[in-house]
Design an enzyme around this catalytic site. Structure first.
Site, PDB file in Angstrom:
ATOM      1  N   SER A  74       6.312 -54.373  31.760  1.00 50.15           N
ATOM      2  CA  SER A  74       7.211 -53.540  32.636  1.00 50.15           C
ATOM      3  C   SER A  74       8.690 -54.335  32.965  1.00 50.15           C
ATOM      4  O   SER A  74       9.528 -53.530  33.274  1.00 50.15           O
ATOM      5  CB  SER A  74       6.845 -52.984  33.923  1.00 50.15           C
ATOM      6  OG  SER A  74       5.845 -53.735  34.279  1.00 50.15           O
ATOM      7  N   HIS A 100       7.489 -50.150  25.709  1.00 48.91           N
ATOM      8  CA  HIS A 100       7.154 -50.014  26.837  1.00 48.91           C
ATOM      9  C   HIS A 100       6.868 -48.427  27.249  1.00 48.91           C
ATOM     10  O   HIS A 100       7.847 -47.767  27.137  1.00 48.91           O
ATOM     11  CB  HIS A 100       8.306 -50.394  27.767  1.00 48.91           C
ATOM     12  CG  HIS A 100       8.183 -50.280  29.252  1.00 48.91           C
ATOM     13  ND1 HIS A 100       8.956 -50.082  30.223  1.00 48.91           N
ATOM     14  CD2 HIS A 100       6.688 -50.510  30.102  1.00 48.91           C
ATOM     15  CE1 HIS A 100       8.457 -50.229  31.601  1.00 48.91           C
ATOM     16  NE2 HIS A 100       7.153 -50.332  31.362  1.00 48.91           N
ATOM     17  N   GLU A 153      10.443 -47.284  25.815  1.00 46.11           N
ATOM     18  CA  GLU A 153      11.510 -48.190  25.902  1.00 46.11           C
ATOM     19  C   GLU A 153      11.224 -49.135  24.502  1.00 46.11           C
ATOM     20  O   GLU A 153      10.316 -49.791  24.673  1.00 46.11           O
ATOM     21  CB  GLU A 153      11.741 -49.051  26.994  1.00 46.11           C
ATOM     22  CG  GLU A 153      12.455 -48.031  27.993  1.00 46.11           C
ATOM     23  CD  GLU A 153      12.647 -49.033  29.464  1.00 46.11           C
ATOM     24  OE1 GLU A 153      13.599 -48.677  30.046  1.00 46.11           O
ATOM     25  OE2 GLU A 153      11.725 -49.759  29.756  1.00 46.11           O
ATOM     26  N   ASN A 183      13.328 -49.349  34.688  1.00 46.01           N
ATOM     27  CA  ASN A 183      12.636 -50.287  35.789  1.00 46.01           C
ATOM     28  C   ASN A 183      13.913 -50.806  36.922  1.00 46.01           C
ATOM     29  O   ASN A 183      13.691 -50.992  37.912  1.00 46.01           O
ATOM     30  CB  ASN A 183      11.618 -51.226  35.681  1.00 46.01           C
ATOM     31  CG  ASN A 183      10.192 -50.464  35.409  1.00 46.01           C
ATOM     32  OD1 ASN A 183      10.110 -49.337  35.784  1.00 46.01           O
ATOM     33  ND2 ASN A 183       9.470 -51.085  34.650  1.00 46.01           N
TER      34      ASN A 183
END
Ligand code: CAA
Length: 280
Positions: free
Chosen positions: A116, A137, A149, A187
């Protein structure tokens, strides 16, 4: 395509479901076989509920379950096309896993990490084929969330990016391409917002329920930030904040002390039954 998923936590088993639902053969592993067997049994229960609610057919459930095989790290790896790692957020642990597979996998096997926020470049460093190493991701819950991602590290080749973009689309996901940077796209934006919600709570500005309600109704988020932090896992949120802070040195990414305390107390959110909300 034969996919081996290393790590059968919430993300690993969810990603296994996504690949199996799209018709791929999946091998699922964990440190101990028992953990992966338990994760697979948990998925079967979830799918049974979806069958009951008439969201999927019994046959879909059976096909998904049949395509996911629990295996050991030491079993034959020569036919794997994609190795996808989804273990906990430790560079050391992830590197150990990739080094082990690097020596055994075929030359055109793609190595992907579901990290992450950790550095793709660092995870790939020293491997035989860093050009075939990439971040793929997924988002929690993987079966429901549409985004992937696709993150390239320093050595990732264009051909690898293209393959993983194409694969993500085949899985029914929408890929976005991004170069490595702390927290990538989502994130970097999302986790500081969750951290700020914890600060608001700590300052006594509002109750946990009002903070959550405010963002649901005022920003149209499907769930409030504290409930979302509980879903993601407070340890995962803290880990990402730590990475953002360490990598950028920017005080705006400083993790909330309250978040740290919650993690130290073992209140990690849904997975432990207690976080900002109670799930027991
Ligand atoms: N497989 C297939 N479908 C599933 C499923 C599964 N395992 N679980 C649920 N679904 C389906 C349901 O059948 C339902 O379908 P319909 O819309 O057709 O009815 C749909 O998914 C929604 O499920 P629920 O009704 O059970 O739940 P909900 O409507 O309350 O939504 C939620 C739950 C999807 C979690 C929603 O609250 C949400 O989107 N929350 C935000 C989640 C989010 O932001 N995730 C990202 C976190 S960040 C991250 O993951 C990155 C990281 O690195 C930390």
């Amino acid at each position: 395509m034969l996919v081996r998923i290393v790590g059968s936590g919430a993300m690993g088993i969810g990603i296994a479901q996504v690949f199996a639902a799209a018709g791929h053969e999946v091998e699922l592993t964990d440190q101990e076989k028992e953990i992966a067997i338990k994760a697979k049994a948990g998925l079967e229960k979830q799918l049974a509920r979806l069958v009951e609610r008439e969201k999927i057919e019994e046959k879909d459930k059976e096909d998904i379950m049949a395509r996911i095989k629990v295996t050991s790290a030491t079993d034959d790896v020569s036919k794997i096309d994609l190795l996808l790692e989804a273990v906990s957020e430790s560079t050391e642990l992830k590197r150990r896993i990739f080094e082990d597979y690097d020596a055994r996998c075929k030359d055109d096997c793609i190595f992907a990490t579901n990290t992450s926020s950790l550095s793709i470049t660092e995870l790939a460093a020293g491997l035989k084929h860093a050009e075939r190493f990439i971040g793929m991701h997924f988002f929690n819950p993987p079966a429901v969330m549409k985004l992937v991602e696709v993150i390239s590290g320093e050595e990732t080749s264009e051909a690898t990016v293209e393959k993983v973009v194409e694969l993500s689309r085949e899985l029914g996901k929408t890929p976005v391409i991004c170069r490595e940077a702390p927290g990538f796209i989502v994130n970097r934006l999302l986790i500081p917002m969750l951290n700020e919600a914890v600060e608001l709570l700590d300052l006594g500005v509002a109750s946990k329920d009002d903070i959550d309600e405010a963002m649901k109704l005022g920003a149209n988020h499907p769930m409030g930030p504290l409930a979302l932090a509980d879903l993601i896992g407070l340890d995962v949120c803290l880990n990402i904040m730590d990475t953002l802070y360490k990598e950028t040195g920017d005080p705006k990414f400083r993790p909330s002390v309250r978040l740290k305390k919650m993690v130290r107390a073992g209140k990690l959110g849904r997975k432990t039954g207690r976080g900002f909300h109670d799930y027991r």
